[in-house]
Write a protein that holds these residues in place. Structure first.
Motif, PDB file in Angstrom:
ATOM      1  N   UNK A 105       0.851  -1.195   0.000  1.00 11.28           N
ATOM      2  CA  UNK A 105       0.000   0.000   0.000  1.00 11.28           C
ATOM      3  C   UNK A 105       0.881   1.237   0.000  1.00 11.28           C
ATOM      4  N   UNK A 111       1.232   6.675   4.327  1.00 10.67           N
ATOM      5  CA  UNK A 111       0.264   7.756   4.553  1.00 10.67           C
ATOM      6  C   UNK A 111       0.645   9.060   3.832  1.00 10.67           C
ATOM      7  N   UNK A 148     -10.884  -8.496   1.771  1.00  8.71           N
ATOM      8  CA  UNK A 148      -9.916  -9.334   2.479  1.00  8.71           C
ATOM      9  C   UNK A 148      -9.425  -8.681   3.767  1.00  8.71           C
ATOM     10  N   UNK A 149      -9.124  -7.378   3.707  1.00  5.72           N
ATOM     11  CA  UNK A 149      -8.353  -6.738   4.779  1.00  5.72           C
ATOM     12  C   UNK A 149      -9.114  -5.641   5.523  1.00  5.72           C
ATOM     13  N   UNK A 161     -11.235  -5.466   7.953  1.00  4.07           N
ATOM     14  CA  UNK A 161     -11.243  -5.452   9.426  1.00  4.07           C
ATOM     15  C   UNK A 161      -9.848  -5.165   9.986  1.00  4.07           C
ATOM     16  N   UNK A 162      -8.811  -5.712   9.327  1.00  6.70           N
ATOM     17  CA  UNK A 162      -7.437  -5.417   9.785  1.00  6.70           C
ATOM     18  C   UNK A 162      -7.150  -3.927   9.611  1.00  6.70           C
ATOM     19  N   UNK A 163      -7.551  -3.364   8.464  1.00  8.33           N
ATOM     20  CA  UNK A 163      -7.298  -1.937   8.223  1.00  8.33           C
ATOM     21  C   UNK A 163      -8.080  -1.053   9.198  1.00  8.33           C
ATOM     22  N   UNK A 178      -8.696  -1.660  12.197  1.00 10.96           N
ATOM     23  CA  UNK A 178      -8.096  -1.724  13.538  1.00 10.96           C
ATOM     24  C   UNK A 178      -6.796  -0.918  13.634  1.00 10.96           C
ATOM     25  N   UNK A 179      -6.477  -0.154  12.602  1.00 16.79           N
ATOM     26  CA  UNK A 179      -5.280   0.702  12.607  1.00 16.79           C
ATOM     27  C   UNK A 179      -5.215   1.538  13.891  1.00 16.79           C
ATOM     28  N   UNK A 180      -4.159   1.379  14.683  1.00 10.74           N
ATOM     29  CA  UNK A 180      -4.067   2.151  15.930  1.00 10.74           C
ATOM     30  C   UNK A 180      -3.725   3.616  15.704  1.00 10.74           C
ATOM     31  N   UNK A 181      -3.409   4.030  14.483  1.00 13.20           N
ATOM     32  CA  UNK A 181      -3.033   5.422  14.215  1.00 13.20           C
ATOM     33  C   UNK A 181      -1.594   5.684  14.604  1.00 13.20           C
ATOM     34  N   UNK A 182      -1.086   6.810  14.162  1.00 14.37           N
ATOM     35  CA  UNK A 182       0.293   7.159  14.483  1.00 14.37           C
ATOM     36  C   UNK A 182       0.375   7.756  15.892  1.00 14.37           C
ATOM     37  N   UNK A 183       1.489   7.510  16.590  1.00 11.67           N
ATOM     38  CA  UNK A 183       1.669   8.169  17.883  1.00 11.67           C
ATOM     39  C   UNK A 183       1.861   9.673  17.702  1.00 11.67           C
ATOM     40  N   UNK A 236      -5.180  10.539  24.678  1.00  7.16           N
ATOM     41  CA  UNK A 236      -4.958   9.199  24.140  1.00  7.16           C
ATOM     42  C   UNK A 236      -5.028   8.120  25.210  1.00  7.16           C
ATOM     43  N   UNK A 272       2.146   7.231  22.825  1.00  2.00           N
ATOM     44  CA  UNK A 272       1.463   6.183  22.058  1.00  2.00           C
ATOM     45  C   UNK A 272       0.078   5.918  22.606  1.00  2.00           C
TER      46      UNK A 272
END
Lengths: 203, 146
Positions: free
Chosen positions: A32, A35, A83-84, A86-88, A90-95, A127, A203
Motif C-alpha cells: 500500500x 500515509x 480481504x483486509x 477489518x485489519x485496516x 483496527x489501525x491504531x493510528x500514528x503516535x 490518548x 502512544x
C-alpha cells in the motif's frame, strides 16, 4: 507388539505433520502507499527466489514454498477491503511526537520548547496513553560517549518534568540514542541544532 | 577439590535454574474489538487497550476479533479476525547499533506500517509466513495467510 504399535503411531503423526505443512497456506502480500503518498517496496522470498513488489496496491501470492511468488498484479479497492477491511479498520493510528530543544550544552529547555509541555500533557490524557517514550539525541560535535551521556541526562530531565506535572512514572520509558538516530543526516563534528533534542512519543 | 565441586554445582544450578527475567517491552496495545488475547509463557490473557507487548508474545484474535498495536519504534500493526502473530525479535537500540524486528504470522490478516527500525536499518525488518519471508524498504503492506 506394543513397540510396533507405538512405531505406527509415530509414523502416522509424522505423516499428518507433513500433510499439514504440505497444504499450508496460500498467502497474499499487498503493497500500500505510505500515509504521505510515497510508495515503498516489499520483497517476498520463497525457496525458489524473490519477487519485488514496488507499485501501490499491487499484490503477489504464494501457493507453495517451492514456487516463485506470483507476478505482482493490481488489486482493486473492493478486493482489498473484502480481504483486509477489518485489519485496516483496527489501525491504531500514528503516535503523537514532540521534539524538545535545549539551550546549547545545558539541560535547560528553550522557551519555545517549554511552551510545548501543555500539548504533551494533553496528548497523554486524550490518548489515555500507557506508553510514553522520552529519548535523548545529540548532534555529532564532540566525543560520542559524552554525547550519549548528555542525551540521556536531558531525557531524564524531561521525564522528571512530566512526572512533576502528574504523569505516572511507570508509563515513561527513557532511552538515549546519542548521535545514532538523527533527524537530519550530518557529517561527524558538524553542528546540527535540530539533532540536539529530546523526542517525546505518546502512544 | 571440594570447593571445585561446589563451584560446579553452583554453576550447574545457575545455568539450569528457570530464567525469570522478563522479555523486553516491544510496544503497547491501543485498541481491540471482539475476542483478542496475548499468549505469554504458555498462558493466555485477554488483550486490553494499554497492555504492553513483550518480545516472544503471541498476539491472537478470534472470529470477530481485531487488535491494533504501536511498537516502540513507531511501527504500527493491526490484526484482522482469526489471526496469530508472534513477535520473535524486537531490538531498537540505535546507540548500540542493535536494530531488528522479526515477526511471524501463521494465519489470518494483518496491516503493517513500518517505523524507525526500518528507517535506520533497511533490511532489519522481516515478516515470516509459513510459505515465504517478506522483507521491506519503508512501507505499508498487508498480509493474508489462508
Amino acid at each position: 507388539m506394543r513397540h510396533l504399535f507405538v512405531m505406527l503411531l509415530n509414523v502416522a503423526a509424522l505423516i499428518s505433520m507433513l500433510f499439514v505443512v504440505g497444504c499450508a497456506k496460500k498467502t497474499t502480500f499487498v503493497l500500500l502507499p505510505d500515509p504521505d503518498g510515497r510508495v515503498g517496496e516489499i520483497a517476498v522470498t520463497t525457496d525458489k527466489g524473490t519477487r519485488i513488489v514496488s507499485k501501490a496496491d499491487h499484490a503477489t501470492q504464494v501457493s507453495s514454498a517451492q514456487k516463485l511468488p506470483s507476478q505482482p498484479e493490481k488489486m482493486d479497492q473492493e478486493a482489498i477491503q473484502e480481504k483486509f477491511g477489518m485489519a485496516l479498520a483496527a489501525d491504531p493510528g500514528q503516535p503523537a511526537t514532540f521534539s524538545l530543544y535545549f539551550q546549547s550544552g545545558t539541560n535547560q529547555l528553550t522557551a519555545a520548547s517549554s511552551n510545548l509541555l501543555p500539548d504533551i500533557l494533553a496528548a497523554i490524557t486524550s490518548r489515555k496513553s500507557k506508553d510514553i517514550s522520552v529519548v535523548g539525541h545529540t548532534d555529532r560535535v564532540g566525543a560520542e560517549d559524552l554525547n550519549y551521556r548528555l542525551s540521556r541526562k536531558r531525557a531524564h530531565t524531561i521525564k522528571s518534568l512530566l512526572v512533576s506535572k502528574g504523569v505516572e512514572p511507570d508509563l515513561i520509558y527513557v532511552d538515549a540514542h546519542g548521535e545514532n538516530n538523527p533527524l537530519i543526516a550530518a557529517a561527524d563534528e558538524v553542528a546540527e541544532p535540530k539533532n540536539r533534542r529530546v523526542d517525546v512519543t505518546v502512544r | 577439590m571440594k570447593p571445585a565441586i561446589l563451584l560446579f554445582a553452583l554453576l550447574f544450578f545457575l545455568i539450569h535454574a528457570p530464567v525469570s527475567a522478563e522479555e523486553p517491552v516491544a510496544g503497547v496495545i491501543k485498541n481491540t474489538t471482539g475476542k483478542a488475547s496475548i499468549e505469554r509463557d504458555a498462558s493466555t490473557q485477554p488483550a486490553t487497550s494499554g497492555m504492553k507487548i513483550h518480545v516472544k508474545d503471541a498476539l491472537k484474535t478470534g472470529p470477530e476479533g481485531t487488535m491494533g498495536v504501536i511498537f516502540r519504534d513507531d511501527t504500527t500493526l493491526s490484526l484482522g479476525p482469526d489471526t496469530r502473530i508472534v513477535i520473535d525479535e524486537f531490538l531498537f537500540s540505535p546507540a548500540e547499533g542493535k536494530l531488528s524486528f522479526v515477526s511471524k504470522i501463521s494465519k489470518g490478516t494483518a496491516a503493517y506500517l513500518s517505523g524507525k527500525i526500518n528507517k535506520l536499518s533497511p533490511g532489519a525488518t522481516r515478516v515470516e509466513t509459513p510459505l515465504a519471508v517478506l522483507g521491506i524498504r519503508g512501507t505499508r503492506f498487508l498480509i493474508e495467510v489462508e
